[in-house]
Design a protein around this motif. Structure first.
Motif, short mmCIF file in Angstrom:
data_model
loop_
_atom_site.label_atom_id
_atom_site.label_comp_id
_atom_site.label_asym_id
_atom_site.label_seq_id
_atom_site.Cartn_x
_atom_site.Cartn_y
_atom_site.Cartn_z
N ALA A 61 0.83 -1.21 0.00
CA ALA A 61 0.00 0.00 0.00
C ALA A 61 0.87 1.26 0.00
O ALA A 61 0.56 2.24 -0.69
CB ALA A 61 -0.92 0.00 1.21
N ALA A 62 1.95 1.25 0.76
CA ALA A 62 2.84 2.41 0.80
C ALA A 62 3.50 2.65 -0.55
O ALA A 62 3.66 3.79 -0.99
CB ALA A 62 3.91 2.21 1.88
N LEU A 63 3.86 1.59 -1.25
CA LEU A 63 4.46 1.71 -2.58
C LEU A 63 3.44 2.21 -3.59
O LEU A 63 3.75 3.03 -4.46
CB LEU A 63 5.04 0.37 -3.01
CG LEU A 63 6.29 -0.08 -2.25
CD1 LEU A 63 6.50 -1.59 -2.40
CD2 LEU A 63 7.52 0.67 -2.76
N ALA A 64 2.21 1.70 -3.50
CA ALA A 64 1.17 2.16 -4.41
C ALA A 64 0.87 3.64 -4.21
O ALA A 64 0.51 4.34 -5.15
CB ALA A 64 -0.11 1.34 -4.20
N GLU A 65 1.05 4.12 -3.00
CA GLU A 65 0.79 5.52 -2.68
C GLU A 65 1.72 6.46 -3.45
O GLU A 65 1.38 7.61 -3.72
CB GLU A 65 0.95 5.74 -1.18
CG GLU A 65 0.29 6.99 -0.65
CD GLU A 65 0.37 7.06 0.86
OE1 GLU A 65 -0.67 7.21 1.51
OE2 GLU A 65 1.49 6.96 1.41
N VAL A 66 2.90 5.97 -3.81
CA VAL A 66 3.82 6.77 -4.62
C VAL A 66 3.88 6.24 -6.06
O VAL A 66 4.84 6.48 -6.78
CB VAL A 66 5.23 6.84 -4.00
CG1 VAL A 66 5.23 7.75 -2.80
CG2 VAL A 66 5.77 5.47 -3.64
N GLY A 67 2.83 5.51 -6.48
CA GLY A 67 2.65 5.21 -7.88
C GLY A 67 3.39 4.02 -8.42
O GLY A 67 3.57 3.91 -9.63
N LEU A 68 3.84 3.09 -7.59
CA LEU A 68 4.59 1.94 -8.07
C LEU A 68 3.70 0.72 -8.24
O LEU A 68 2.69 0.57 -7.54
CB LEU A 68 5.74 1.60 -7.12
CG LEU A 68 7.03 2.41 -7.33
CD1 LEU A 68 6.84 3.86 -6.91
CD2 LEU A 68 8.19 1.79 -6.59
N GLU A 69 4.07 -0.15 -9.17
CA GLU A 69 3.42 -1.44 -9.30
C GLU A 69 4.08 -2.42 -8.34
O GLU A 69 5.31 -2.41 -8.17
CB GLU A 69 3.56 -1.98 -10.73
CG GLU A 69 2.80 -1.21 -11.78
CD GLU A 69 2.90 -1.87 -13.14
OE1 GLU A 69 2.94 -3.12 -13.19
OE2 GLU A 69 2.96 -1.14 -14.15
#
Length: 418
Positions: free
Chosen positions: A228-236
């Motif tokens: 979720a933290a990675l998705a928050e900065v736009g990563l797959e």
């Protein structure tokens, strides 16, 4: 033992060159898809190629106001009112001695060079002004008044956006306004999130509380939270759980990484225990384990590691969930946010503490807290397993190296995590 700053620089040096924007790996994406996938909190895409404007912006002279389109040379006279011009209509040329009611954004008719607002007419507003047979033109009207000139925002052929520029909402609006349907953007970085531990439950449903209390299994809090933290900065992201067995760990990692992952992020398995599978499996392949003067999150590791026959950057965090999330915020999020076109730093402030606390003098302690009446209140203790307390917090609270005692009123730096 590294300082936080030294380890942050090492993470940046390892990760930044691996992000796809540096490799020219691009894909063509419809502008409308980018509009629903981009935005603050989810990361912006970055343009892989400049986009020339196929038309000027605006594409034609149009009205800035609801009012009357006229010739400025008729200032101070009274004109006959002709058919109105709504937006979306190509109007006929304006006849001499006439005024055309015109709506905001509507095309200026040939022959007109100025607009005066409906508020300055005797009627004062539409639709009442549409019933007027004649209308007086203000004495001081000059050419260009309330006219948005074609190309005044951007000339045809000029770049709407440049290669390397984040695709922000304003850029997307400009692209759509110019009729651009698709653009080339760098693909999002891909991160494989690896949770270690034979105790982790498989996905497929939430275990009953009684099952968790009765057994030794736990849910994969780290994998879910970091994804979720990675998705928050736009990563797959993709997630994989691996057991505490070095051989099985390597096989699972090789299979999961393949040609897909740009970065591997692991949690757990880098401390001094008997089943430290990340350390055991990856140190021989290039992982470097190093302590950092931070609490929580002291054990850290990173390196270019041979996985699936190629060199892949690996960042390894401790296994306790608060340690993993704090490590992400301090070391990894800044470089990923910058690559996504988001602010590198969390919003921060220096505020007085409302509470007393202790901290190991040789380490930078990161506590969780909230702000009440302009003062920092700690949420929970410093322990790295207090994930619910982390979820209740709105800020990370920094107690610097050299501070062993925090007293009420002492000023601390806080980062907003909401």
């Amino acid at each position: 033992m590294r300082t936080i700053g030294q380890h942050r620089e090492a993470v940046q040096a390892l990760v930044e060159p691996a992000l796809p924007g540096g490799r020219g790996d691009a894909e063509s994406v419809p502008v409308v898809d980018l509009a629903v996938a981009s935005g603050a909190g989810r990361g912006y895409r970055v343009l892989a190629a400049s986009v020339p404007a196929p038309t000027p912006l605006p594409a034609f002279d149009n009205s800035q106001m609801d009012g009357f389109a006229v010739r400025a040379a008729d200032a101070g006279t009274t004109l006959r009112v002709v058919a109105p011009i709504p937006a979306g209509l190509v109007p006929p040329p304006l006849e001499p001695g006439t005024a055309a009611p015109i709506m905001t954004g509507a095309r200026i008719p040939d022959g007109a060079d100025a607009v005066f607002p409906v508020e300055s007419t005797p009627a004062g507003a539409f639709p009442a002004a549409l019933d007027a047979e004649v209308v007086p033109v203000p004495d001081d009207l000059v050419a260009g008044t309330f006219v948005r000139v074609a190309g005044s925002d951007l000339r045809a052929g000029s770049a709407i956006a440049r290669a390397g520029q984040p695709v922000t909402p304003a850029v997307l609006g400009a692209l759509a306004g110019a009729g651009v349907a698709t653009v080339d953007v760098f693909r999002r970085p891909r991160v494989l999130v690896v949770s270690t531990g034979s105790e982790l439950l498989d996905d497929g449903g939430v275990a009953a509380a009684g099952d968790l209390r009765a057994g030794a299994a736990i849910g994969d809090a780290n994998g879910v939270a970091l994804s979720a933290a990675l998705a928050e900065v736009g990563l797959e992201t993709r997630r994989v759980r691996v057991p505490d067995d070095a051989e099985r760990f390597v096989d699972a990692l090789d299979q999961a990484v393949g040609e897909w992952a740009d970065l591997v992020l692991t949690t757990g398995g880098i401390s001094a225990g008997a089943y430290e599978v990340v350390r055991q499996a990856l140190e021989p392949r290039g992982l470097q384990v190093t302590p950092v003067a931070m609490q929580p999150g002291g054990p850290q590791a990173l390196g270019s590691v041979t996985i699936a026959g190629r060199s892949v950057p690996v960042v390894a965090f401790p296994g306790n969930p608060v340690s993993a999330l704090v490590s992400f915020e301090v070391f990894l999020r800044p470089v990923l946010a910058r690559a996504a076109g988001l602010p590198e730093a969390r919003p921060s402030a220096d505020l007085p503490s409302a509470d007393a606390a202790t901290s190991p003098a040789g380490k930078h302690q990161v506590r969780r807290g909230t702000i009440v009446d302009g003062r920092v209140q700690f949420v929970g203790g410093p322990s790295s397993h207090l994930l619910w307390h982390y979820a209740e917090a709105t800020h990370l609270v920094h107690v610097p190296v050299g501070t062993s005692q925090v007293d009420p009123g002492d000023v601390l730096t806080v980062w907003s995590i909401r």
